[in-house]
Design an enzyme around this catalytic site. Structure first.
Site, PDB file in Angstrom:
ATOM      1  N   HIS A 262       0.588  -1.157  -0.053  1.00  0.00           N
ATOM      2  CA  HIS A 262       0.040   0.101   0.130  1.00  0.00           C
ATOM      3  C   HIS A 262       0.910   1.195   0.249  1.00  0.00           C
ATOM      4  O   HIS A 262       0.671   2.220  -0.850  1.00  0.00           O
ATOM      5  CB  HIS A 262      -0.921  -0.008   1.168  1.00  0.00           C
ATOM      6  CG  HIS A 262      -1.640   1.077   1.372  1.00  0.00           C
ATOM      7  ND1 HIS A 262      -3.122   0.837   0.879  1.00  0.00           N
ATOM      8  CD2 HIS A 262      -1.746   2.319   1.874  1.00  0.00           C
ATOM      9  CE1 HIS A 262      -3.924   2.254   1.199  1.00  0.00           C
ATOM     10  NE2 HIS A 262      -2.967   3.026   1.558  1.00  0.00           N
ATOM     11  N   GLU A 263       1.893   1.425   1.084  1.00  0.00           N
ATOM     12  CA  GLU A 263       2.695   2.446   1.154  1.00  0.00           C
ATOM     13  C   GLU A 263       3.571   2.765  -0.134  1.00  0.00           C
ATOM     14  O   GLU A 263       3.787   3.589  -0.455  1.00  0.00           O
ATOM     15  CB  GLU A 263       3.379   2.635   2.425  1.00  0.00           C
ATOM     16  CG  GLU A 263       2.425   2.315   3.688  1.00  0.00           C
ATOM     17  CD  GLU A 263       1.421   3.492   3.637  1.00  0.00           C
ATOM     18  OE1 GLU A 263       1.599   4.502   3.044  1.00  0.00           O
ATOM     19  OE2 GLU A 263       0.596   3.039   4.287  1.00  0.00           O
ATOM     20  N   HIS A 266       1.710   4.590  -2.647  1.00  0.00           N
ATOM     21  CA  HIS A 266       2.028   6.088  -2.506  1.00  0.00           C
ATOM     22  C   HIS A 266       3.190   6.655  -2.861  1.00  0.00           C
ATOM     23  O   HIS A 266       3.478   7.726  -3.317  1.00  0.00           O
ATOM     24  CB  HIS A 266       1.690   6.264  -1.034  1.00  0.00           C
ATOM     25  CG  HIS A 266       0.199   6.420  -0.386  1.00  0.00           C
ATOM     26  ND1 HIS A 266      -0.701   7.159  -1.087  1.00  0.00           N
ATOM     27  CD2 HIS A 266      -0.384   5.407   0.577  1.00  0.00           C
ATOM     28  CE1 HIS A 266      -1.774   6.751  -0.587  1.00  0.00           C
ATOM     29  NE2 HIS A 266      -1.737   5.954   0.507  1.00  0.00           N
TER      30      HIS A 266
END
Lengths: 504, 504
Positions: A262-263, A266
């Site tokens: 997920h990160e 980003h």
């Protein structure tokens, strides 16, 4: 002349915002406990200096001069969008009274303490006066920002420009209608084995394999780091230094593994913003006063969800990459197959807590919160009625009984932090992720081949070209239209959910 | 009214300086390599904002008002010293032209690159024009600051207020005369075995034992950290967050062990500044623009050297604490006695490189540098003549032949960083450390008993009361006079060196 001088002032603001991001990162990863209070002073001072520099008469005057200069530039020149964004931010900051800024900051600190106490004692009444105060201040803030149809629109616009209560009502209607039958089908299927996911997973090995996958997705560690924190996040201090964090549970492989996916999503966005945008408005959220390269919160979330769910949680990914996990954790995964792993990490269950919700039910939690916020903002629900209404809504949407407010209306930190308006961006991110992923897969054979063989560079290149490099220079809807031929559209997302969870 | 407003402006400056310290710490411990350039912009911007806030007309006007208000306060009120320091800093920053500040920053970057290249190729001529430019700029800077007897006095005063070329000439004369016979005696003694110091010392164990000793000295890890870096340093972002760093060699126990003792001494000073001074001029170097609690560079160094050499390198410390080291590194230290360890870590040898020099010869290196800087500043030596003069001086003072400039005049980073004037503070720190330590041991039975039994709290309490808590509110000479009854005096230092190295 004015344009150059204005850009220099924005560069100063940008340096302040990047530094703010760094000291926030430090607070959440490195800072010894004793540093909390004086760090708070430093954050407050830098935020004030950034705001004051932006809202200063000198900036305002330079802006007028810069607009005159830019009038002679061709219509396609990015300076027009640049100045539009700067003017919007400058006007907003000059419009919001300093007294209100201070009041919101002061209530935030007290509301947060009350929320912690209320959770500890499961007593909503302790938090309730602070929530009421927060809603009043947010309403004042929305009034200062300006709105027409609904006061909540002003707050949504801070995070997801262009979205409104009305547009979200349409989107949510479509999603609820689409998700309900998928959820029913998913829950009717036999539950997969998930016991192997909670065996022993030593933290250093989880960190190592997390780095491996982040690199496999294209994250550049010469311009980044992976650190440990309590509440994971990604943050950047220019595209040249973009850091991700995660948390580890040694008896559960999921939080860190999917957290890093997920990160990393980003982080890829931030690391690939056009270098020309460094220190400019196109890499800064001048309204929220922090450095960020994504065009909206939803767009940012779309990248994290795309890599987490469309890549990392896919059957093909598990087939191709389970070997890496098995080699890293031979004792815990020796008897597990890629297929069993895939079924384990796509297990669906209804749950009370948003942050623990699976991919399919997550949006149900989000939509509920957005509706509560809208109702609080227009006064159609009173703060004291929130816990009861929450129980009723959870029963209606997920069929669950809420045993206490700690697992109900007190579960999120957002309201106690004065953060009202951002929840919708999680769901917008999910929708946008599916739309971009489906388009890339449909139109680009290189992307398809790569995903089929475990080479994620073509997908990254597709996203870099269409999304990442533009930073904040192109609005979200325009990004979507250019990349997919239409604005935000839940069709691909619902198709994806049906395929994965209802076995279409 | 003005006094309160002035203090708020200084608090803003202090927050900026603390943040600057943090981003410098991050640059040297955590930052990925890619972040270098944009981090440079952030450092430059924050430095400029701090300087501009300090030198602003508004600050200047508040200062006059604050002085009027303070006139009615009793003579002993710290506000008088506070305003004196603020006025001095504000006037200096208003006096130094912005053009000169920029010129120095720009030359620094280029000179540093040239120095790296010159070292790599052992070609002083590559660095020589940049050193000449640095000397010219430093001379301009000294002229802007103002001086009477010698231009170098202005630069010394930035680091060690009150010292001058003249005062240092007296001090150095006494030290040279005192050290020479001790060095002769030390070199005449049989060389101890030092081979066990370069056995295997795994880094994680070194870090662990470093933490143990730092805590034993009183360093508070709830307000601090120990991290790894290339060039070790201590830095603080208020007394509530004081970080130390070290470097490890896995085949040499000395750099990290004594490095941690040293940085712990610096850290103890910062952690024990009066909390009331937080965000005030008494915890900020407003001339140099960074947050620091020590009253002078020399005073700061005195604390690092006291804990490194007078405590950590003492025979008694080795007797009491060698067991901890032996238990940590059983394979490398099983056959070593506390006495052998003590003799190993107090070995004396003449060497070319300052940073590798032992306790006894270190000041010889320092004094040589101070004399070169003074001569460069008054033009009595030309830059091109530095390498030759360096060889001559090393031969004269240490009897060593300098084989190349890399091990001669090119060895230090200071000149390439535009840092001229600070070297003397190392020697002042040594002298002051001995003076404070001897006084504490002579006058306080609790300190003596503690040191004799391995309880360092009484010594820390003595230093806290007399040195640490005052921060920058009391000048160095006054600190010394109150604590020891006299100003800086090399007698105790020379006595210490005689005892330790000439067997008195």
């Amino acid at each position: 002349m004015s344009l150059t001088a204005l850009r220099q002032r924005i560069a100063t603001v940008s340096d302040l915002l990047c530094t703010l991001n760094l000291i926030v990162w430090d607070s959440r990863t490195m800072m010894p406990a004793g540093g909390t209070q004086t760090r708070g002073n430093q954050i407050a001072t830098l935020t004030r200096l950034a705001r004051d520099t932006l809202a200063a008469d000198q900036t305002f005057d330079l802006l007028a001069g810069a607009e005159e200069e830019a009038a002679s530039l061709p219509p396609g020149d990015l300076a027009h969008e640049e100045l539009r964004q700067i003017r919007h931010a400058v006007e907003v900051h000059r419009r919001v009274p300093a007294e209100l800024v201070e009041r919101r900051a002061s209530v935030r600190a007290q509301a947060n303490a009350a929320w912690i106490e209320a959770r500890a004692t499961d007593d909503f009444a302790l938090f309730s006066p602070w929530l009421a105060e927060t809603v009043r201040n947010t309403r004042d803030y929305a009034d200062a920002l300006g709105w027409s149809a609904h006061p909540y629109d002003a707050m949504i616009g801070l995070y997801e420009p262009g979205e409104t209560v009305s547009s979200l009502t349409d989107l949510f209607g479509a999603l609820r209608a689409g998700i309900a039958p998928v959820l029913e089908a998913a829950l009717a299927r036999p539950r997969p084995d998930t016991s192997f996911l909670t065996r022993a997973y030593p933290q250093p090995l989880q960190a190592e394999v997390g780095r491996t996958f982040a690199e496999r997705f294209g994250y550049d560690f010469s311009r980044g780091r992976l650190d440990t924190t309590v509440h994971p996040f990604e943050i950047s201090f220019t595209r040249e230094d973009v850091r991700i964090t995660t948390r580890y549970r040694e008896n559960d492989i999921r939080p860190a593994l999917f957290g890093v996916f997920h990160e990393t999503g980003h982080g890829l966005y931030e690391q690939n913003v056009d270098p020309a945008f460094t220190r400019s408005v196109f890499a800064s959220d001048l309204l929220g006063l922090y450095a960020v390269g994504g065009t909206s919160f939803g767009a940012h979330e779309s990248q994290s969800r795309l890599w987490e769910n469309h890549v990392g949680r896919s059957r093909r990914f598990c087939e191709l990459n389970f070997g890496t996990l098995q080699a890293t954790f031979p004792e815990s995964l020796a008897d597990v197959t890629p297929d069993a792993f895939y079924r384990g990490v796509t297990d669906v269950r209804r749950s009370l807590i948003r942050t623990e919700a699976d991919e399919l039910t997550y949006d149900v939690h989000i939509m509920l919160r957005v509706e509560f916020e809208a109702a609080l903002m227009d006064g159609s629900i009173a703060v004291v009625d929130v816990p009861g209404a929450w129980r009723e809504a959870m029963k209606r949407h997920l069929g669950l009984d809420v045993p206490n407010d700690r697992e109900g209306a007190l579960q999120d930190i957002h309201w106690s932090s004065g953060m009202i308006g951002s929840f919708c961006t999680y769901t917008i991110g999910n929708v946008m992720a599916a739309q971009l992923h489906a388009t890339a897969m449909a139109e680009d054979a290189g992307v398809r081949d790569g995903v089929a063989t475990g080479d994620y560079a073509p997908l990254a290149a597709w996203l870099r070209e269409r999304v990442w490099r533009h930073g904040r220079s192109v609005p979200r809807e325009e990004i979507l239209r250019r990349a997919t031929g239409r604005g935000l559209d839940p069709a691909d997302y619902l198709a994806h959910l049906r395929t994965r969870y209802a076995g279409d």
